[in-house]
Design an enzyme around this catalytic site. Structure first.
Site, PDB file in Angstrom:
ATOM      1  N   THR A  30      -1.200 -52.215  19.290  1.00 28.34           N
ATOM      2  CA  THR A  30      -0.966 -52.988  18.065  1.00 28.34           C
ATOM      3  C   THR A  30       0.523 -53.272  17.870  1.00 28.34           C
ATOM      4  OG1 THR A  30      -1.038 -50.879  16.899  1.00 28.34           O
ATOM      5  CG2 THR A  30      -3.032 -52.256  16.799  1.00 28.34           C
ATOM      6  N   TRP A 101       0.395 -37.603  26.099  1.00 33.01           N
ATOM      7  CA  TRP A 101       0.462 -36.502  25.137  1.00 33.01           C
ATOM      8  C   TRP A 101       0.375 -37.151  23.758  1.00 33.01           C
ATOM      9  CZ3 TRP A 101       3.188 -36.886  29.598  1.00 33.01           C
ATOM     10  CH2 TRP A 101       3.143 -35.792  30.474  1.00 33.01           C
ATOM     11  N   ARG A 102      -0.841 -37.352  23.292  1.00 32.84           N
ATOM     12  CA  ARG A 102      -0.991 -38.045  22.016  1.00 32.84           C
ATOM     13  C   ARG A 102      -2.045 -37.382  21.131  1.00 32.84           C
ATOM     14  NH1 ARG A 102      -3.629 -43.871  23.592  1.00 32.84           N
ATOM     15  NH2 ARG A 102      -2.830 -44.380  21.533  1.00 32.84           N
ATOM     16  N   ARG A 166     -11.478 -48.035  24.761  1.00 34.75           N
ATOM     17  CA  ARG A 166     -10.904 -46.961  25.575  1.00 34.75           C
ATOM     18  C   ARG A 166     -11.731 -45.701  25.360  1.00 34.75           C
ATOM     19  NH1 ARG A 166      -8.907 -50.850  26.914  1.00 34.75           N
ATOM     20  NH2 ARG A 166      -6.722 -51.456  27.161  1.00 34.75           N
ATOM     21  N   LYS A 224     -11.325 -62.989  25.792  1.00 37.45           N
ATOM     22  CA  LYS A 224     -10.390 -63.074  26.927  1.00 37.45           C
ATOM     23  C   LYS A 224     -11.126 -62.619  28.184  1.00 37.45           C
ATOM     24  CE  LYS A 224      -8.288 -60.500  24.035  1.00 37.45           C
ATOM     25  NZ  LYS A 224      -7.542 -59.351  23.514  1.00 37.45           N
ATOM     26  N   GLY A 226      -9.338 -62.013  31.673  1.00 37.76           N
ATOM     27  CA  GLY A 226      -8.408 -61.946  32.804  1.00 37.76           C
ATOM     28  C   GLY A 226      -8.015 -63.337  33.269  1.00 37.76           C
ATOM     29  N   ASP A 257      -2.693 -57.901  24.543  1.00 37.12           N
ATOM     30  CA  ASP A 257      -1.901 -57.753  23.307  1.00 37.12           C
ATOM     31  C   ASP A 257      -1.036 -58.992  23.067  1.00 37.12           C
ATOM     32  OD1 ASP A 257      -2.919 -55.168  23.456  1.00 37.12           O
ATOM     33  OD2 ASP A 257      -1.061 -54.328  24.281  1.00 37.12           O
TER      34      ASP A 257
HETATM   35  P1  ADP Z   1      -6.656 -57.135  28.592  1.00 38.26           P
HETATM   36  O1  ADP Z   1      -5.208 -57.001  28.916  1.00 38.26           O
HETATM   37  O2  ADP Z   1      -6.946 -56.835  27.158  1.00 38.26           O
HETATM   38  O3  ADP Z   1      -7.584 -56.464  29.547  1.00 38.26           O
HETATM   39  P2  ADP Z   1      -7.344 -59.646  29.897  1.00 38.26           P
HETATM   40  O4  ADP Z   1      -7.175 -58.999  31.216  1.00 38.26           O
HETATM   41  O5  ADP Z   1      -8.664 -60.268  29.614  1.00 38.26           O
HETATM   42  O6  ADP Z   1      -6.996 -58.705  28.669  1.00 38.26           O
HETATM   43  O7  ADP Z   1      -6.216 -60.750  29.785  1.00 38.26           O
HETATM   44  C1  ADP Z   1      -5.806 -61.307  28.563  1.00 38.26           C
HETATM   45  C2  ADP Z   1      -5.297 -62.702  28.799  1.00 38.26           C
HETATM   46  O8  ADP Z   1      -4.150 -62.643  29.666  1.00 38.26           O
HETATM   47  C3  ADP Z   1      -6.272 -63.628  29.513  1.00 38.26           C
HETATM   48  O9  ADP Z   1      -7.156 -64.258  28.607  1.00 38.26           O
HETATM   49  C4  ADP Z   1      -5.333 -64.621  30.166  1.00 38.26           C
HETATM   50  O10 ADP Z   1      -4.903 -65.597  29.233  1.00 38.26           O
HETATM   51  C5  ADP Z   1      -4.127 -63.737  30.539  1.00 38.26           C
HETATM   52  N1  ADP Z   1      -4.265 -63.256  31.928  1.00 38.26           N
HETATM   53  C6  ADP Z   1      -4.609 -62.025  32.346  1.00 38.26           C
HETATM   54  N2  ADP Z   1      -4.646 -61.960  33.715  1.00 38.26           N
HETATM   55  C7  ADP Z   1      -4.309 -63.206  34.150  1.00 38.26           C
HETATM   56  C8  ADP Z   1      -4.149 -63.827  35.440  1.00 38.26           C
HETATM   57  N3  ADP Z   1      -4.369 -63.130  36.580  1.00 38.26           N
HETATM   58  N4  ADP Z   1      -3.803 -65.120  35.487  1.00 38.26           N
HETATM   59  C9  ADP Z   1      -3.579 -65.836  34.360  1.00 38.26           C
HETATM   60  N5  ADP Z   1      -3.707 -65.326  33.117  1.00 38.26           N
HETATM   61  C10 ADP Z   1      -4.063 -64.036  33.007  1.00 38.26           C
END
Ligand code: ADP
Length: 298
Positions: A30, A101-102, A166, A224, A226, A257
């Site tokens: 956060t 350590w939290r 988590r 989201k 990745g 974040d």
């Molecule tokens: P978290 O960090 O919470 O696991 P994600 O892995 O889903 O979240 O990623 C959050 C955002 O970061 C994605 O929606 C995307 O916009 C960006 N992102 C993460 N990995 C990539 C990547 N390999 N290429 C481009 N954008 C990425």
């Protein structure tokens, strides 16, 4: 002019430089979002961080760090008998490994006093919190926080929640799932990451993640995923959005974040959901191409 309060735990980060030396920093989901929000928003807007820390020198350094980042810290609670949480990052055969350590951290008491929560939210338009904020609290205090947020929302303010699942931080997976869904039911907007949601809720695809949170009453769910497409659920309308392409991923710490901060900052200023997603994805793309959670923006 907006006033946003982010609620959660900031920790001391000790990142190993070599065999004998650690570099000290501060991070936490956060707080990372608040830190980026402060950089993105207008100076007329206020970003406040709410947590509990100790009264020791390390806690003082954390509060000074937050203030130097431009965050308001006036309501941070001080606990004389405990200190802040800490984690180390060590390199092990090229891979980063984390130790925490939290368990006794002051932040665990952030929702002990309902009046303190009501007070920090009194003049705010928006509250931001996460599944990690809830995971670290005793059960009674989780209920207190969720009740205060529900009342805050009834007054017309907005509540934004990132489930940030988590399971290690929770007493058990079932409790995590139950409380996370309760949190969604007091939130206007939920910002989950599909990979985590698929793992712990068994969602077949991002649309299933969005539907589950939308069914609990959230008007906006931004999923989201990745490097995959981002799915938005906006009052019943589904849409898909491309992330920003990245040539080389260096470190995905705080990708989610920072996405949240980029999204929220843009959304506050009246951007469409598509525009806000582009801002979130653009910021996250910068963050994954640098080392560490807090990256200086171009
Ligand atoms: P978290 O960090 O919470 O696991 P994600 O892995 O889903 O979240 O990623 C959050 C955002 O970061 C994605 O929606 C995307 O916009 C960006 N992102 C993460 N990995 C990539 C990547 N390999 N290429 C481009 N954008 C990425």
């Amino acid at each position: 002019m907006s006033r946003i309060v982010a609620i959660g735990e900031c920790m001391v980060e000790m990142a190993s430089k070599d065999a004998d030396t650690y570099r000290m920093g501060f991070a936490g989901d956060t707080m990372n979002t608040a830190w980026y929000l402060r950089r993105l928003l207008d100076q007329a807007d206020t970003v406040e961080y709410f947590t509990a820390v100790g009264t020791d020198a390390l806690s003082d350094r954390m509060v000074t760090f937050l203030q130097d980042a431009g965050l308001e810290t006036d309501h941070i609670l001080r606990r004389p008998d405990v200190s802040v949480g800490l984690y180390t990052i060590q390199l092990q055969e090229g891979e980063r490994s984390f130790s925490y350590w939290r368990g006794q951290s002051a932040a665990r008491s952030l929702a002990q006093d309902e009046r303190a929560l009501i007070s920090v939210l009194t003049h705010a338009d928006m509250a931001y919190f996460s599944g990690i904020t809830l995971a670290i609290l005793p059960e009674n205090d989780r209920n207190t926080l969720l009740q205060v947020l529900a009342d805050f929302r009834k007054k017309g303010a907005k509540v934004i929640f990132d489930p940030n699942l988590r399971p290690k931080l929770w007493e058990d997976e079932e409790t995590m799932r139950r409380v996370v869904m309760e949190a969604a039911s007091v939130s206007d907007m939920v910002l989950p990451s599909h990979e985590d949601e698929a793992l712990w809720f068994g969602d077949a695809d991002p649309a299933a993640t969005a539907a589950r949170y939308a069914d609990h009453g959230s008007s906006w769910v931004i999923v989201k995923n990745g490097a995959g497409q981002i799915l938005a659920w906006e009052n019943g309308n589904l849409s898909l959005h491309d992330p920003v392409a990245v040539s080389e991923v260096i470190d995905t710490t705080a990708a989610g974040d920072s996405f949240n901060a980029g999204f929220i900052a843009s959304w506050i200023t009246g951007a469409s959901v598509a525009g806000a997603i582009q801002s979130g994805a653009g910021l996250a793309a910068q963050v994954v191409q640098s080392r560490g959670a807090l990256v200086n923006l171009r």
